[in-house]
Scaffold this active site. Structure first.
Site, PDB file in Angstrom:
ATOM      1  N   TYR A  74       4.695  51.477  54.159  1.00  0.00           N
ATOM      2  CA  TYR A  74       3.993  50.795  55.246  1.00  0.00           C
ATOM      3  C   TYR A  74       5.006  50.156  56.179  1.00  0.00           C
ATOM      4  O   TYR A  74       6.028  49.635  55.735  1.00  0.00           O
ATOM      5  CB  TYR A  74       3.078  49.704  54.682  1.00  0.00           C
ATOM      6  CG  TYR A  74       2.587  48.721  55.720  1.00  0.00           C
ATOM      7  CD1 TYR A  74       1.564  49.071  56.605  1.00  0.00           C
ATOM      8  CD2 TYR A  74       3.147  47.448  55.837  1.00  0.00           C
ATOM      9  CE1 TYR A  74       1.123  48.174  57.575  1.00  0.00           C
ATOM     10  CE2 TYR A  74       2.720  46.558  56.803  1.00  0.00           C
ATOM     11  CZ  TYR A  74       1.706  46.924  57.668  1.00  0.00           C
ATOM     12  OH  TYR A  74       1.278  46.043  58.634  1.00  0.00           O
ATOM     13  N   HIS A  75       4.720  50.207  57.471  1.00  0.00           N
ATOM     14  CA  HIS A  75       5.485  49.461  58.457  1.00  0.00           C
ATOM     15  C   HIS A  75       4.518  48.649  59.311  1.00  0.00           C
ATOM     16  O   HIS A  75       3.406  49.113  59.604  1.00  0.00           O
ATOM     17  CB  HIS A  75       6.277  50.392  59.376  1.00  0.00           C
ATOM     18  CG  HIS A  75       7.325  51.197  58.671  1.00  0.00           C
ATOM     19  ND1 HIS A  75       8.114  50.700  57.658  1.00  0.00           N
ATOM     20  CD2 HIS A  75       7.718  52.490  58.841  1.00  0.00           C
ATOM     21  CE1 HIS A  75       8.939  51.636  57.236  1.00  0.00           C
ATOM     22  NE2 HIS A  75       8.718  52.739  57.939  1.00  0.00           N
ATOM     23  N   ALA A 148      12.480  48.776  51.310  1.00  0.00           N
ATOM     24  CA  ALA A 148      12.377  50.220  51.045  1.00  0.00           C
ATOM     25  C   ALA A 148      13.485  50.943  51.806  1.00  0.00           C
ATOM     26  O   ALA A 148      13.908  50.501  52.885  1.00  0.00           O
ATOM     27  CB  ALA A 148      11.014  50.755  51.466  1.00  0.00           C
ATOM     28  N   GLY A 161      16.153  54.836  57.734  1.00  0.00           N
ATOM     29  CA  GLY A 161      16.950  53.756  57.158  1.00  0.00           C
ATOM     30  C   GLY A 161      16.197  52.833  56.223  1.00  0.00           C
ATOM     31  O   GLY A 161      15.717  53.268  55.181  1.00  0.00           O
ATOM     32  N   CYS A 179       5.695  53.880  47.771  1.00  0.00           N
ATOM     33  CA  CYS A 179       6.791  54.672  47.207  1.00  0.00           C
ATOM     34  C   CYS A 179       6.392  55.362  45.910  1.00  0.00           C
ATOM     35  O   CYS A 179       7.242  55.739  45.099  1.00  0.00           O
ATOM     36  CB  CYS A 179       8.034  53.804  46.991  1.00  0.00           C
ATOM     37  SG  CYS A 179       8.624  53.050  48.528  1.00  0.00           S
TER      38      CYS A 179
END
Length: 218
Positions: A74-75, A148, A161, A179
């Site tokens: 998630y971002h 992450a 990244g 993940c």
């Protein structure tokens, strides 16, 4: 020389990928310096090359195929995305050593806030032990993920990244199995009781970067 840029506001994911691909190509061609790009995204999920369909529990936000290593993550606002465009032709063509250096960099930055980040075999990323929470069913100490890591290399120049949780809405992780790892949770600097902002983390990242990625001569 490694350039640092902080993107203002929220950066759309597809725009970020296009920028990274162009910059990585320019770095390989010798037309641009290495770059650390600090970004914040609107809420979204990304699927790495190992993502399993069953791990997308609730597509409440846009889902992007990331092309990086790893699974679902998630971002969103309150999370620092650190896009790392480095030339491994000049830093050593060793992917495992590169990922380990990224992990060590995050651990060093977290230590600036007296947070002990740890790595675990078989679980890429950085974890924080949570003895303050109920243990897992097997009696082991629960560990929450705070950062992450998922990278991609093209002609030995890296992009994508790290994501580090400063103060995101942690409930947004409920739409995925982060993940691909069940049982453990996610945390953030603020969740751990450290009232810091993105700028504080950025300063810590800049200060500790040379420990893991020493300057390279031109």
């Amino acid at each position: 020389m490694t350039e640092w840029i902080t993107a203002p506001g929220l950066t759309e994911y597809d725009e970020a990928v296009a920028f990274m691909e162009a910059r990585a190509a320019a770095i390989h061609a010798g037309e641009a310096d290495e770059l650390i790009w600090l970004v914040e995204h609107p809420p979204l999920y990304t699927a790495g090359t190992s993502a399993k369909e069953a791990d997308l529990l609730d597509a409440r936000f846009p889902v992007h195929a990331a092309g990086r290593g790893g699974q679902y993550t998630y971002h969103g606002p309150g999370q620092r995305i650190v896009y790392v465009m480095l030339d491994l032709n000049r830093r050593g063509r060793d992917i495992r050593a590169f990922v380990a250096a990224l992990e060590n960099w995050v651990i060093d930055a977290l230590s600036e806030f007296n947070v002990t980040g740890e790595i675990r075999d078989g679980r890429v990323g950085v974890w924080v032990a949570r003895p303050d929470k109920a243990p897992l069913l097997d009696g082991s100490t629960r560990e929450d993920k705070i950062a992450a890591i998922g990278v991609k290399l093209r002609k030995w120049v890296s992009f994508h990244g790290i994501s580090i949780n400063v103060e995101p809405d942690l409930t947004h992780y409920a739409g995925i199995v982060p993940c691909g790892i069940s049982g453990h949770g996610v945390t953030s600097l603020v969740d751990l009781g450290h009232p810091v902002g993105l700028g504080d983390l950025d300063a810590a990242l800049m200060q500790t970067f040379p420990n893991s990625f020493p300057p390279i001569s031109d």
